[in-house]
Design an enzyme around this catalytic site. Structure first.
Site, short mmCIF file in Angstrom:
data_model
loop_
_atom_site.label_atom_id
_atom_site.label_comp_id
_atom_site.label_asym_id
_atom_site.label_seq_id
_atom_site.Cartn_x
_atom_site.Cartn_y
_atom_site.Cartn_z
N LEU A 177 3.44 1.79 2.06
CA LEU A 177 3.96 2.16 3.39
C LEU A 177 5.47 1.92 3.51
O LEU A 177 6.19 2.70 4.16
CB LEU A 177 3.23 1.39 4.49
CG LEU A 177 1.74 1.68 4.59
CD1 LEU A 177 1.08 0.77 5.63
CD2 LEU A 177 1.50 3.13 4.96
N GLY A 178 5.96 0.85 2.88
CA GLY A 178 7.41 0.59 2.91
C GLY A 178 8.15 1.74 2.23
O GLY A 178 9.16 2.25 2.74
N TYR A 182 13.82 -3.44 -2.33
CA TYR A 182 14.97 -2.53 -2.22
C TYR A 182 15.55 -2.21 -3.60
O TYR A 182 15.96 -1.08 -3.86
CB TYR A 182 16.06 -3.13 -1.32
CG TYR A 182 15.65 -3.24 0.13
CD1 TYR A 182 15.10 -2.14 0.80
CD2 TYR A 182 15.78 -4.43 0.84
CE1 TYR A 182 14.70 -2.23 2.12
CE2 TYR A 182 15.38 -4.52 2.16
CZ TYR A 182 14.85 -3.42 2.80
OH TYR A 182 14.45 -3.51 4.11
N HIS A 202 0.83 -1.21 0.00
CA HIS A 202 0.00 0.00 0.00
C HIS A 202 0.87 1.26 0.00
O HIS A 202 0.39 2.34 0.33
CB HIS A 202 -0.90 0.05 1.24
CG HIS A 202 -2.03 -0.93 1.24
ND1 HIS A 202 -1.86 -2.27 1.46
CD2 HIS A 202 -3.36 -0.75 1.03
CE1 HIS A 202 -3.04 -2.87 1.41
NE2 HIS A 202 -3.96 -1.97 1.14
N ASN A 232 15.29 -13.58 1.51
CA ASN A 232 14.12 -12.69 1.62
C ASN A 232 13.90 -11.99 0.27
O ASN A 232 14.17 -10.80 0.09
CB ASN A 232 14.34 -11.68 2.75
CG ASN A 232 13.08 -10.88 3.08
OD1 ASN A 232 12.10 -10.92 2.34
ND2 ASN A 232 13.12 -10.16 4.19
N GLU A 233 13.39 -12.78 -0.68
CA GLU A 233 13.28 -12.29 -2.06
C GLU A 233 12.35 -11.09 -2.18
O GLU A 233 12.59 -10.19 -2.99
CB GLU A 233 12.78 -13.42 -2.97
CG GLU A 233 13.84 -14.49 -3.14
CD GLU A 233 13.31 -15.75 -3.81
OE1 GLU A 233 12.16 -15.74 -4.29
OE2 GLU A 233 14.08 -16.73 -3.85
N ASN A 234 11.29 -11.08 -1.40
CA ASN A 234 10.32 -9.99 -1.46
C ASN A 234 11.00 -8.66 -1.11
O ASN A 234 10.88 -7.66 -1.83
CB ASN A 234 9.17 -10.29 -0.49
CG ASN A 234 8.16 -9.18 -0.42
OD1 ASN A 234 7.64 -8.74 -1.44
ND2 ASN A 234 7.91 -8.69 0.77
N LYS A 258 13.90 -2.12 -6.36
CA LYS A 258 12.94 -1.17 -6.95
C LYS A 258 13.18 0.25 -6.42
O LYS A 258 13.02 1.24 -7.13
CB LYS A 258 11.52 -1.64 -6.60
CG LYS A 258 10.39 -0.84 -7.20
CD LYS A 258 10.06 -1.30 -8.61
CE LYS A 258 9.25 -0.30 -9.39
NZ LYS A 258 7.83 -0.36 -9.13
#
Ligand SMILES: CC(=O)SCCNC(=O)CCNC(=O)[C@H](O)C(C)(C)COP(=O)(O)OP(=O)(O)OC[C@H]1O[C@@H](n2cnc3c(N)ncnc32)[C@H](O)[C@@H]1OP(=O)(O)O
Length: 172
Positions: A107-108, A142, A105, A135-137, A144
């Site tokens: 927030l990150g 990062y 959404h 931690n692929e997600n 991106k």
């Protein structure tokens, strides 16, 4: 969409412990043994440890709120609080965790922009972090956001040695 941010104080200790446990657990429990998870959670997020971190003038914690509910948190380190010797011109993002139901959404990105803003205010030249190689997600997030891998360091999850990629972005 209402997003707000607040810098944490010692009064937020218990809420910080709660969100730290919850987000770490939901992120990593599927890829780690319960023994290693429990050992890590107990060591990293006991009240004494978190109180020490909240009291460190070279660390800052923030809660991000989505429609008035705490949705995630950010922990930043400078100077000697950094988990690697990166020097006074660097700022570390040690933790950026958004609860599952609030992910994707924006927030990150909001918290990353906050970190970037603080790095600029403090005349830092680099912003860096360590992220588990599996931690692929987070790694995709990062990348991106413009981070590139610049190194690696090992990290203990309970008694298991794991590899963290170090990712860096130039402050501009
Ligand atoms: C240093 C450390 O703390 S390492 C540990 C990192 N934290 C975790 O792994 C905990 C669990 N995960 C999370 O908390 C979150 O998923 C985070 C922090 C990784 C990302 O936060 P989110 O709020 O979900 O991401 P957000 O919605 O802000 O996305 C920002 C941009 O990244 C992109 N993005 C997010 N996740 C991914 C992904 N997995 N792959 C590709 N792009 C992604 C989004 O599409 C968005 O792009 P846009 O700017 O073009 O719209």
């Amino acid at each position: 969409m209402t997003i707000n941010i607040k810098k944490c104080t010692l009064e937020d200790l218990r809420q910080l412990q709660e969100i730290s446990y919850e987000t770490f657990n939901e992120t990593f429990k599927h890829q780690n043994s319960p023994e290693n998870m429990n050992a890590y959670l107990e060591r990293a997020f006991n009240l004494e440890q978190l109180e020490k971190e909240l009291s460190n003038i070279s660390s800052q914690f923030f809660f991000v709120y989505f429609h008035h509910e705490v949705a995630g948190y950010l922990k930043l380190n400078t100077n000697d609080a950094q988990s690697e010797e990166m020097g006074d011109e660097s700022l570390e993002i040690e933790r950026i965790y958004i609860k599952n139901k609030f992910q994707k959404h924006g927030l990150g990105k909001y918290l990353l922009n906050k970190a970037m803003e603080i790095a600029m205010e403090q005349n830092k030249t680099k912003i860096w972090l360590g992220v588990w190689e599996k931690n692929e997600n987070a790694i995709a997030f990062y990348k991106k956001m413009g981070f590139v891998q610049t190194g690696a360091h090992s990290f203990y999850m309970g008694d298991e040695e794991q590899l963290d990629f170090i990712m860096t972005k130039i402050v501009s």
